[in-house]
Design an enzyme around this catalytic site. Structure first.
Site, PDB file in Angstrom:
ATOM      1  N   ASP A  11      22.887  42.720  11.411  1.00  0.00           N
ATOM      2  CA  ASP A  11      24.171  43.237  10.946  1.00  0.00           C
ATOM      3  C   ASP A  11      24.125  43.267   9.424  1.00  0.00           C
ATOM      4  O   ASP A  11      23.206  42.716   8.803  1.00  0.00           O
ATOM      5  CB  ASP A  11      25.321  42.345  11.438  1.00  0.00           C
ATOM      6  N   SER A  12      25.153  43.857   8.825  1.00  0.00           N
ATOM      7  CA  SER A  12      25.217  43.888   7.364  1.00  0.00           C
ATOM      8  C   SER A  12      25.517  42.517   6.772  1.00  0.00           C
ATOM      9  O   SER A  12      25.279  42.295   5.590  1.00  0.00           O
ATOM     10  CB  SER A  12      26.294  44.883   6.918  1.00  0.00           C
ATOM     11  N   TYR A  43      28.215  47.907   4.838  1.00  0.00           N
ATOM     12  CA  TYR A  43      27.543  49.131   5.269  1.00  0.00           C
ATOM     13  C   TYR A  43      28.528  50.292   5.435  1.00  0.00           C
ATOM     14  O   TYR A  43      28.115  51.436   5.600  1.00  0.00           O
ATOM     15  CB  TYR A  43      26.864  48.906   6.623  1.00  0.00           C
ATOM     16  N   CYS A  74      25.896  46.119  14.491  1.00  0.00           N
ATOM     17  CA  CYS A  74      26.616  46.737  13.388  1.00  0.00           C
ATOM     18  C   CYS A  74      27.047  48.107  13.868  1.00  0.00           C
ATOM     19  O   CYS A  74      26.200  48.923  14.248  1.00  0.00           O
ATOM     20  CB  CYS A  74      25.726  46.855  12.155  1.00  0.00           C
ATOM     21  N   ASN A  75      28.335  48.364  13.865  1.00  0.00           N
ATOM     22  CA  ASN A  75      28.836  49.632  14.368  1.00  0.00           C
ATOM     23  C   ASN A  75      28.460  50.801  13.468  1.00  0.00           C
ATOM     24  O   ASN A  75      28.188  51.903  13.955  1.00  0.00           O
ATOM     25  CB  ASN A  75      30.347  49.565  14.530  1.00  0.00           C
ATOM     26  N   GLU A 173      33.740  38.516   4.663  1.00  0.00           N
ATOM     27  CA  GLU A 173      32.543  37.982   4.004  1.00  0.00           C
ATOM     28  C   GLU A 173      32.907  36.940   2.949  1.00  0.00           C
ATOM     29  O   GLU A 173      32.117  36.059   2.641  1.00  0.00           O
ATOM     30  CB  GLU A 173      31.743  39.117   3.364  1.00  0.00           C
ATOM     31  N   CYS A 205      33.895  47.213  14.520  1.00  0.00           N
ATOM     32  CA  CYS A 205      33.042  46.551  13.538  1.00  0.00           C
ATOM     33  C   CYS A 205      32.890  45.107  13.991  1.00  0.00           C
ATOM     34  O   CYS A 205      33.888  44.469  14.362  1.00  0.00           O
ATOM     35  CB  CYS A 205      33.673  46.614  12.141  1.00  0.00           C
ATOM     36  N   THR A 206      31.669  44.596  13.968  1.00  0.00           N
ATOM     37  CA  THR A 206      31.439  43.251  14.500  1.00  0.00           C
ATOM     38  C   THR A 206      32.054  42.155  13.635  1.00  0.00           C
ATOM     39  O   THR A 206      32.135  41.001  14.063  1.00  0.00           O
ATOM     40  CB  THR A 206      29.932  42.984  14.679  1.00  0.00           C
ATOM     41  N   HIS A 207      32.499  42.499  12.436  1.00  0.00           N
ATOM     42  CA  HIS A 207      33.236  41.528  11.631  1.00  0.00           C
ATOM     43  C   HIS A 207      34.650  41.292  12.180  1.00  0.00           C
ATOM     44  O   HIS A 207      35.220  40.213  12.009  1.00  0.00           O
ATOM     45  CB  HIS A 207      33.363  42.012  10.176  1.00  0.00           C
TER      46      HIS A 207
END
Length: 298
Positions: A11-12, A43, A74-75, A173, A205-207
């Site tokens: 992932d980013s 990203y 990561c989407n 983040e 988004c995986t976040h």
């Protein structure tokens, strides 16, 4: 004793930890090599060409670490770079978009699906197409009333609103997922989705699963939040079964024996290892061990 397969997850940044956690909880016979590209996060504003180049570098590294399957957690990369990466590499890869779209189709009760994602993912229209493909391939809502209405052409099922949320990833983040700042920004982003009357919201988004308490507070009980990671795990389980079958039939070489020293996850990042560890510990609410920095693209 069954040999554990190694899954590469990238992932980013810290977002892919939500996918990794689902895998670890539900798939026992695997080990994970996780790569967070924290030096180049986010990203969501990157071009397709950049995401393809980043993906090539990361997948090459993960294969070098023994990964037999790659989960593109990561989407943005799944929506833009994954088709190219599948052509470039021989290892099987699982992205976020197709599993997430199928899951949303199965869960919707009114046929009005919404999406929050990075701007890159929204611009790609990948989820809109994936919802249509899921229906065309036979995925249907579990809700019998909606299913029958759709089959008779009386009720459409579609992604009716996609909202870019560029500030979410930097907030997460920075470890601010549960802050008042996050709540205020989320209210602004979610207003158009509420106005569109969505009943199901894809976290594109995986976040974003780290924001679920905030999202639930704003949306209430009438909107179901769909985390594609749950569907990705099911796809991974099916893929691993096929790999085991191919191995038993002689069509696939057995994975190499792993070292005697036990490990479940190895963490690598392109940026600051300590910052990743601190934020990851906060978000996962469990300790992350050693994190190693690997600089790519030089």
């Amino acid at each position: 004793m069954k040999k554990q397969r190694i899954i590469g997850v990238f992932d980013s940044g810290v977002g892919g930890l939500t996918v990794m956690k689902e895998i670890l909880e539900q798939v026992l016979d695997v080990r994970i090599v996780y790569f967070g590209d924290t030096a180049r996060v986010p990203y969501g504003n990157r071009s397709r060409e950049e995401l393809i180049r980043f993906g090539e570098e990361i997948v090459t590294f993960l294969i070098g670490q023994g990964a037999e399957v790659i989960v593109v957690a990561c989407n943005s990369s799944s929506a833009t770079a994954l088709p190219f990466l599948r052509e470039r590499f021989d290892v099987p890869m699982i992205g976020m978009v197709e599993p997430g779209a199928r899951y949303a189709v199965e869960k919707t009760i009114a046929g009005r699906i919404g999406l929050i994602a990075t701007e890159t993912t929204v611009r790609s229209k990948a989820y809109s197409g994936a919802v249509s493909r899921a229906l065309a391939k036979g995925s249907l809502p579990k809700d019998s009333t909606l299913r029958e209405s759709w089959q008779h052409g009386e009720q459409p099922i579609a992604l009716v609103k996609a909202q870019g949320c560029p500030l979410f990833v930097p907030l997460i983040e920075a470890g601010l997922a549960e802050s008042e700042q996050a709540l205020g920004i989320a209210k602004t982003y979610l207003a158009p989705l509420k106005a569109a009357g969505v009943d199901t919201l894809i976290l594109g988004c995986t976040h974003y699963p780290f924001l679920e308490p905030v999202l639930n507070e704003i949306l209430g009980e009438d909107v179901l939040i769909v985390d594609p990671a749950k569907a990705v795990v099911k796809e991974l389980e099916n893929l691993l079964k096929h790999l085991d079958e191919w191995e038993r039939s002689g069509l696939l070489e057995s994975p190499p024996a792993l070292g005697k020293k036990p490990w479940r996850v190895r963490y690598y990042v392109s940026g600051d290892p300590e910052l990743f560890r601190q934020v990851g510990n906060t978000l996962l609410q469990e300790p992350i061990g050693q994190v190693e920095q690997v600089v790519l693209g030089e």
